[in-house]
Design an enzyme around this catalytic site. Sequence first.
Site, PDB file in Angstrom:
ATOM      1  N   CYS A 299      47.539  44.481  49.113  1.00 29.57           N
ATOM      2  CA  CYS A 299      48.276  43.536  50.130  1.00 29.57           C
ATOM      3  C   CYS A 299      49.034  44.529  51.073  1.00 29.57           C
ATOM      4  O   CYS A 299      48.374  45.416  51.787  1.00 29.57           O
ATOM      5  CB  CYS A 299      49.104  42.613  49.599  1.00 29.57           C
ATOM      6  SG  CYS A 299      49.612  41.238  50.598  1.00 29.57           S
TER       7      CYS A 299
ATOM      8  N   HIS B  81      45.478  39.960  45.170  1.00 33.88           N
ATOM      9  CA  HIS B  81      46.467  40.458  44.164  1.00 33.88           C
ATOM     10  C   HIS B  81      45.960  40.249  42.811  1.00 33.88           C
ATOM     11  O   HIS B  81      46.251  39.497  42.082  1.00 33.88           O
ATOM     12  CB  HIS B  81      47.698  39.530  44.163  1.00 33.88           C
ATOM     13  CG  HIS B  81      48.434  39.728  45.340  1.00 33.88           C
ATOM     14  ND1 HIS B  81      49.190  40.758  45.536  1.00 33.88           N
ATOM     15  CD2 HIS B  81      48.656  38.749  46.438  1.00 33.88           C
ATOM     16  CE1 HIS B  81      49.986  40.754  46.737  1.00 33.88           C
ATOM     17  NE2 HIS B  81      49.541  39.434  47.435  1.00 33.88           N
TER      18      HIS B  81
ATOM     19  N   GLU C 255      47.253  41.651  40.254  1.00 39.10           N
ATOM     20  CA  GLU C 255      48.341  42.041  39.315  1.00 39.10           C
ATOM     21  C   GLU C 255      48.748  40.381  39.532  1.00 39.10           C
ATOM     22  O   GLU C 255      49.870  40.236  38.262  1.00 39.10           O
ATOM     23  CB  GLU C 255      49.396  42.782  40.093  1.00 39.10           C
ATOM     24  CG  GLU C 255      50.534  42.039  40.992  1.00 39.10           C
ATOM     25  CD  GLU C 255      49.572  42.315  42.494  1.00 39.10           C
ATOM     26  OE1 GLU C 255      48.490  42.334  42.612  1.00 39.10           O
ATOM     27  OE2 GLU C 255      50.491  41.706  43.507  1.00 39.10           O
TER      28      GLU C 255
END
Lengths: 78, 78, 234, 745
Positions: free
Chosen positions: C88, C205, C207
């Site tokens: 990002c 994302h 994560e």
Amino acid sequence: MPKIGVNDPEGEAIRGGLQSLGYTVVERVRAGRHYRLHLSAPEADVARATAEEMAHKLLANPVIQTFVIETVIEAPEV
Amino acid sequence: MPKIGVNDPEGEAIRGGLQSLGYTVVERVRAGRHYRLHLSAPEADVARATAEEMAHKLLANPVIQTFVIETVIEAPEV
Amino acid sequence: MSSHIGVITFPGSNGDQDSFDAFALGLRAPVRMIDYRETDLSDYAAIVLPGGFSYGDHLRCGAIARFAPVMDALKAFAGAGGPVLGLCNGFQVLTEAHLLPGALLRNQSLQFHCRWIDIVVENTRTAWTHELAEGEVLNLPVAHGDGAFFADDATLDRMEQNGQIVFRYCEPDGKVTPDANFNGSARSIAGISNERGNVVGMMPHPERAADPILGNDDGLKILRSALEFLRVEV
Amino acid sequence: MTEAAAKSKIAPGAWREVALSDDEYARILDLLETREPTPVELGMFGSMWSEHCGYKHTRPILGRLPTKADWVLQGPGENAGAIDIGDGLAAVFKVESHNHPSAVEPYEGAATGVGGIVRDIFTMGARPIAILNSLRFGPLDQPRNVYLFENVVAGIGGYGNCLGIPTVGGDVFFDPSYSGNPLVNAMCIGIVKADGIVRAKASGVGNLIMLIGADTGRDGLHGATFASVDDPEASHRGVIQVGNPFLEKLLLEACLELLQTGAVVAMQDLGAAGLTSSTVEIASRGGVGAEIDVARVPRRESGMTPYEVMMSESQERMLLVVTPEAAAEVDRIVTKWSLHSAVIGTVTADGMVRVLDDGEVVAEIPAEFYTEACPTYIREATESPEIVAARNTDPRRHDDITIEQIGEILLDLLASPNIGSRRPVYEQYDHTIQTNTVVPPGVGDAAVLRIKGSRRGIASAIDCNPRYCYLDPYLGALHAVAEASRNVSCSGATPRGATNCLNFGNPQKPAGYYQLDRAVSGLADACRALDVPMVGGNVSLYNETASAPIKPNPAVGIVGVFDDVTRHATMQWSAGQELYLLGAAEPTLGGSEYLSNRLGEVSGNPPGLDLSAEARVQRATRKLIEDGLVATAHDVSLGGIAVALAKMAVVSNCGATIDKAGILQRSSRADEAWFGETASEIIVAIDPSSIDRLIKVMQESDVPYTRIGTAGGAMLTLGPITLDVSVLRAALDRALELPDITGTA
Ligand SMILES: Nc1ncnc2c1ncn2[C@@H]1O[C@H](COP(=O)(O)OP(=O)(O)O)[C@@H](O)[C@H]1O
Ligand SMILES: [Mg+2]
């Protein structure tokens, strides 16, 4: 300013907004940034050169943007 | 442009960025928007008046922003 | 080289802790935070540039972070073939720093979008994807306002030829359609790599998809790839 | 006091400019005995005695609210309330309004509203983990309302997203009374070790008072007083506050790190009335004095007067009380986060708030004059006859519908702005950051978050039906508490604490005071019955435009706790499950969305609410979820049972067949049975093999239950009507699709 060929959804949205307000004369809108930098320099040319450098390094991204520089001279405060 | 006195975090962040690149001559940065509108009008004054109206109605937020208008005349495409 | 993964915190980063947690809790991998003022990355095995709003996203996303003190070391690290992943805002920083081509523009809708989306894996030869299968679909969260990938056509053609397109937005079945391209990216691009394949940037994302209780752990496959990559490399 | 300051005369009537009445000014003269206030003191009185800071009209009635329980760690009085959530952790939370600033500049007003409530939470030492928001606008057929709506939502997202705090839930409602007077309430929840809660009480004579964060400019001068008078646009003079979430993120991290060091004695954020209220509050809470010098306050602009510095509402600032030995350590941490700090004063023993300008005294008043001596008012209360008449208008005078009409009516309701999908709103909010969001917006009745490193979790919802509160403020307030609590219970969490934001009109008008007075009693009774103490809140009065007051909106935010967050529920059912309606209430069209949307009428008595039945059905639902029998629960609210079922089908992407008989037995009228609203009713889905156990739990809990249908297929069948789930979804999605015009300022 966005380079020619780079999408400019903001400009388009503004044009749409203006159209819906009845401003149909507006054919195209490009949306960009404007930065006013105050700096002291011995002369306008030096200031412009510094600004140009800053624009290349940081203020504009050459992949997507073009820029123009304008200098306004202010009398030094006494 | 943000009105005088209005907090301008973007301008400050840019000044911070320039400072850390060594451009300590830059005392202040104000960050604003720049819109380029293409419209056809019989004369520059009319275009300017329209732009002024549009700025008041949509382009600028009078609560926190001021604006200036510049007109550039282009020959009509033939 | 130590075996630590490093996560760089710039002023305004806010996905640093999530990236840290994904490695630490999701993969039980050794991971450390790196302050943006550090100038030596020789002690790390892989580097993550996390999501967030570095320097408030002012000027352009990632534009000011590009000049943070740590960036010279990062360039050296990437130049030596170390695995680097930009997530990002981290992706935006990598493009601004010219470690990756192109730029990320405002979403076509002009709005921030937070949702779960699907991406299809196109290149499995990068440090961050080689545990994945070509054509595999991952379901991951996105959360950004400036994620429309842009590069001119010549650059895009070249990137495609080099296999630098790593992920594209797709339908759940893997089909790349205009509808799935929610942010208006050129050629539906969701993630890219440099020519060498050690530097990858992506808007979604991984994560945040690291624990089944939050939806799925598809993201761990990406993060795990680097660990495997390093094991192979070492 | 310097002679010059003491002698400066207050012009006749000047107090009115800071929104003090003649009587209040007379009271100040009494307090000061021998002299007039200085201009700075007068300004400080104006701010501290405003409704926003002084709670003049609400303090006497807020005392009714229950605020205690074994698990309450901090009730009202600090920056936020706190409850024990187990494992040695506390949840700290509060809701606050930013209505008036948002009416003037919606993006920045909403953004700084988020900034303010987030600061309240980390001032307590807690790391913010979630934001919720409750929004009220006028109808979207007016461009100004579209402009306000779009920009408020963008502002909330813009600030919260940048901070990296997920915005996980909220509530949006449209009603003509909010045209020109939108409501923007933001709630924040933080987590802290229970023994690590920080209070804003100055102590230790000689300790330093430090200011960190943003420089001070002329932002929002007199925001606190401005939030306390009608027509903000006319009375506003300072410049609009522009938020800087990037700076707030640095401030947040710096403050949390500072608190780890133990160097900080007290911390107080600068919100409404800036340096004035923060200085007065830390002194008065600590029972000490404070002396500060405005000349030491870092400025953004030149030429600011002491008055302006004291009143400035520049955002992203924090006041610290630290021991002299710790100052260097504070400086180190603050610098690490790219911020700067300034020592602006010291804690004193004399109980005075003394303000100096480069050593000259410009204000010197005992702290308690600003706080305890603030007058309170109990006003005359009379209900507006117009509202009495509306309530006494029987909605049953309209003809009933035929059962064939329910499909068309249902689609209409699903596409109405108050019922339709909120996705265009919550998609603009980052709700996945921090990786704790177990149930995101749009999937369940409450947001569910896990607590990392623990089995525990929390749930939260914020609710209020302003139509009910308009027709009957007492009953409406009961509903606000009951609904928020019910939403939390439907997620499986046990409601443990509440916060509220009282959004009302002018309390000096009897009809306005009546609403306030009755609503607070309603909140108190419901909180007591449902065992959720009110640990904090905020008041926003004078929400009126030239023509009329808003519909009263006592927004209630509730936080619940899971011992095991894996045992939670959403609205999603799956094919083959049986559907049960728990509870049995009498549906009514009074105050309903049906009546308002279809017939343009706000009338009748809102649904009745039996608090003990409400408590029972919530408890029973929680038990089903805790025991692992049920993972699907949704309450019946706006639009009645037909709308509730349709929403569940859409979220589940799975239809259901509903038996007409089960629904029609609810009322003698079809419109009431399908679209009438109620309280205390919850729809659950359960595997057929577990039905016996469900029945046993219901019997033991003394909760009535009705089998209403079976989930499955691509269609929702309501008696004789069959609708494709994709058609239902399209209707919901249409509701907030904005007309293709950009709203204008
Ligand atoms: N302003 C908002 N911000 C974030 N989420 C919101 C907002 N308004 C509504 N939502 C979310 O949208 C979903 C639907 O809201 P609502 O229609 O009020 O649900 P319900 O009828 O179940 O109470 C919920 O998850 C709610 O939290
Ligand atoms: Mg609701």
